[in-house]
Design a protein around this motif. Sequence first.
Motif, PDB file in Angstrom:
ATOM      1  N   UNK A 171       7.228   3.506  -3.003  1.00 46.28           N
ATOM      2  CA  UNK A 171       7.686   3.045  -1.690  1.00 46.28           C
ATOM      3  C   UNK A 171       7.529   1.543  -1.549  1.00 46.28           C
ATOM      4  N   UNK A 172       6.440   0.986  -2.091  1.00 45.30           N
ATOM      5  CA  UNK A 172       6.216  -0.454  -1.998  1.00 45.30           C
ATOM      6  C   UNK A 172       7.292  -1.227  -2.753  1.00 45.30           C
ATOM      7  N   UNK A 173       7.634  -0.761  -3.940  1.00 46.62           N
ATOM      8  CA  UNK A 173       8.675  -1.429  -4.731  1.00 46.62           C
ATOM      9  C   UNK A 173      10.007  -1.402  -3.980  1.00 46.62           C
ATOM     10  N   UNK A 174      10.374  -0.239  -3.466  1.00 45.70           N
ATOM     11  CA  UNK A 174      11.665  -0.108  -2.780  1.00 45.70           C
ATOM     12  C   UNK A 174      11.687  -0.890  -1.463  1.00 45.70           C
ATOM     13  N   UNK A 175      10.599  -0.787  -0.687  1.00 48.75           N
ATOM     14  CA  UNK A 175      10.562  -1.474   0.597  1.00 48.75           C
ATOM     15  C   UNK A 175      10.573  -2.984   0.444  1.00 48.75           C
ATOM     16  N   UNK A 176       9.832  -3.491  -0.539  1.00 49.45           N
ATOM     17  CA  UNK A 176       9.795  -4.935  -0.756  1.00 49.45           C
ATOM     18  C   UNK A 176      11.160  -5.445  -1.204  1.00 49.45           C
ATOM     19  N   UNK A 177      11.803  -4.735  -2.136  1.00 47.22           N
ATOM     20  CA  UNK A 177      13.130  -5.157  -2.600  1.00 47.22           C
ATOM     21  C   UNK A 177      14.132  -5.152  -1.445  1.00 47.22           C
ATOM     22  N   UNK A 178      14.049  -4.148  -0.581  1.00 44.98           N
ATOM     23  CA  UNK A 178      14.981  -4.062   0.552  1.00 44.98           C
ATOM     24  C   UNK A 178      14.779  -5.231   1.509  1.00 44.98           C
ATOM     25  N   UNK A 179      13.529  -5.520   1.856  1.00 50.65           N
ATOM     26  CA  UNK A 179      13.292  -6.597   2.808  1.00 50.65           C
ATOM     27  C   UNK A 179      13.521  -7.966   2.184  1.00 50.65           C
ATOM     28  N   UNK A 180      13.335  -8.107   0.876  1.00 46.00           N
ATOM     29  CA  UNK A 180      13.664  -9.356   0.210  1.00 46.00           C
ATOM     30  C   UNK A 180      15.163  -9.640   0.287  1.00 46.00           C
ATOM     31  N   UNK A 188       7.367  -5.643   7.142  1.00 44.70           N
ATOM     32  CA  UNK A 188       6.405  -4.602   6.768  1.00 44.70           C
ATOM     33  C   UNK A 188       5.950  -4.709   5.324  1.00 44.70           C
ATOM     34  N   UNK A 189       6.849  -5.146   4.434  1.00 44.41           N
ATOM     35  CA  UNK A 189       6.558  -5.173   2.993  1.00 44.41           C
ATOM     36  C   UNK A 189       6.471  -6.622   2.525  1.00 44.41           C
ATOM     37  N   UNK A 190       5.271  -7.064   2.226  1.00 43.47           N
ATOM     38  CA  UNK A 190       5.049  -8.447   1.821  1.00 43.47           C
ATOM     39  C   UNK A 190       4.899  -8.585   0.307  1.00 43.47           C
ATOM     40  N   UNK A 191       4.785  -7.475  -0.400  1.00 45.26           N
ATOM     41  CA  UNK A 191       4.659  -7.473  -1.852  1.00 45.26           C
ATOM     42  C   UNK A 191       5.076  -6.096  -2.348  1.00 45.26           C
ATOM     43  N   UNK A 192       5.025  -5.884  -3.650  1.00 50.13           N
ATOM     44  CA  UNK A 192       5.485  -4.605  -4.203  1.00 50.13           C
ATOM     45  C   UNK A 192       4.337  -3.764  -4.743  1.00 50.13           C
ATOM     46  N   UNK A 193       3.198  -3.819  -4.044  1.00 48.48           N
ATOM     47  CA  UNK A 193       2.012  -3.063  -4.455  1.00 48.48           C
ATOM     48  C   UNK A 193       1.665  -2.002  -3.419  1.00 48.48           C
ATOM     49  N   UNK A 194       1.069  -0.886  -3.880  1.00 44.33           N
ATOM     50  CA  UNK A 194       0.472   0.066  -2.941  1.00 44.33           C
ATOM     51  C   UNK A 194      -0.833  -0.509  -2.394  1.00 44.33           C
ATOM     52  N   UNK A 229      -3.061  -6.136  -1.286  1.00 45.76           N
ATOM     53  CA  UNK A 229      -1.687  -6.018  -0.797  1.00 45.76           C
ATOM     54  C   UNK A 229      -1.685  -6.209   0.712  1.00 45.76           C
ATOM     55  N   UNK A 230      -0.547  -6.648   1.239  1.00 45.56           N
ATOM     56  CA  UNK A 230      -0.374  -6.836   2.687  1.00 45.56           C
ATOM     57  C   UNK A 230       0.543  -5.807   3.310  1.00 45.56           C
ATOM     58  N   UNK A 231       0.921  -4.768   2.574  1.00 46.95           N
ATOM     59  CA  UNK A 231       1.913  -3.828   3.079  1.00 46.95           C
ATOM     60  C   UNK A 231       1.295  -2.866   4.085  1.00 46.95           C
TER      61      UNK A 231
END
Length: 391
Positions: free
Chosen positions: A99-108, A120-126, A254-256
Amino acid sequence: MTELLRLDNPIRAYDWGSRDVLAGLLGRPVPSAGPEAELWIGAHPGAPSRIAGRGSLLERIDRDPVRMLGPGVGRLPFLLKVLAVDAPLSLQVHPDAGQAVQGFAREESCGPPAGDPKRCYHDDWPKPELVYAVTDFEALCGFRPVADAAAELRTLGGARLAEVAGAVESGGPRGALELLANWPVHDRADLVGEVLASGGWRELLARRYPHDPGVVTALLLNRVVLRPGQALFARPRTIHAYLRGTGVEIMASSDNVLRGGLTPKHIDLPELLEVTDFTPGLPELVSPVAMGGGEVLYPAPVTQFQLTRLRPDPAVEVAEPGPGALLCLEGELEVARGACRERLRCGEALFIPHAGGALRVTGDGTGFRAAVPCGPPGKNGEGLGEFVSFP
């Protein structure tokens, strides 16, 4: 070259923090001028520790990552904290690795931009977390059984809470959260008002957040009071909130975060509904494991961090301690590594680079050692496994 790096650690002044705990820990005047919520020990870009007199720990790691962290690590994967919780934190959920990978890519690609409070997603880590109770520590973590949650809502009385109880019974916790997410704004004070006469922690939440349906969400969750020396693990996708107490926390750096209430910050309920695991279950209390010499491990099924408590008896010996951090929380500790010697008093901390050999800790104090277990985390910090030591 053997090193032990003495740290100056930043304090985060969130409004739920205490004016006594961190000031007292660090030997400063009590009360502090304002609330002090978290002492951060690590290399998080938002507030990295500083190496006393020699710049930030993050800059030092960036200059020499292999020596500081070891081959293949790349970034310090954990953040160690002291929490001073004087008022409830927000209801929150952290994503798992995928979820972190997908959410970060989407918001980027689609926004909100970096730095936006709606991000919501500041990086791609859980972001798994473990908290150790220094004092009695009150928390909410995970969903209660459906029947228990519905019964309590009905016992509290009121037509609105009965409607939420019906949603729990028919649609489980997700059904209740969907109902609360769409609760009419003009009726939210009356909804929360039905909790006001309940007393205890529920009434405190209702008085602090009189227009927030998150107060009712909190009634769907397990409430746990950790006694000093107990620890709680919060997996990614698990809704949780800390209510009161002092604790040592370790987490993936992580900041997610997806917030679901009890906060003036941005709440993204649609995303929270997608990320959250709605399966009811008991909070995961951690069974400590004695390691010898007065060191006790609080195991978690992650590759980003490992937390141990140290009360030397007569000495804690660690063959491969780095990369890691060592915090003294009580009394004094003598730390030796090769020719390096450091004395830690209450509130002081060291960073232990990867290179440098074995560590020896003596003294009459209590400390906490953060480390990277069993090699570096995988890509995007994945590596959540299963507990073997929980009752």
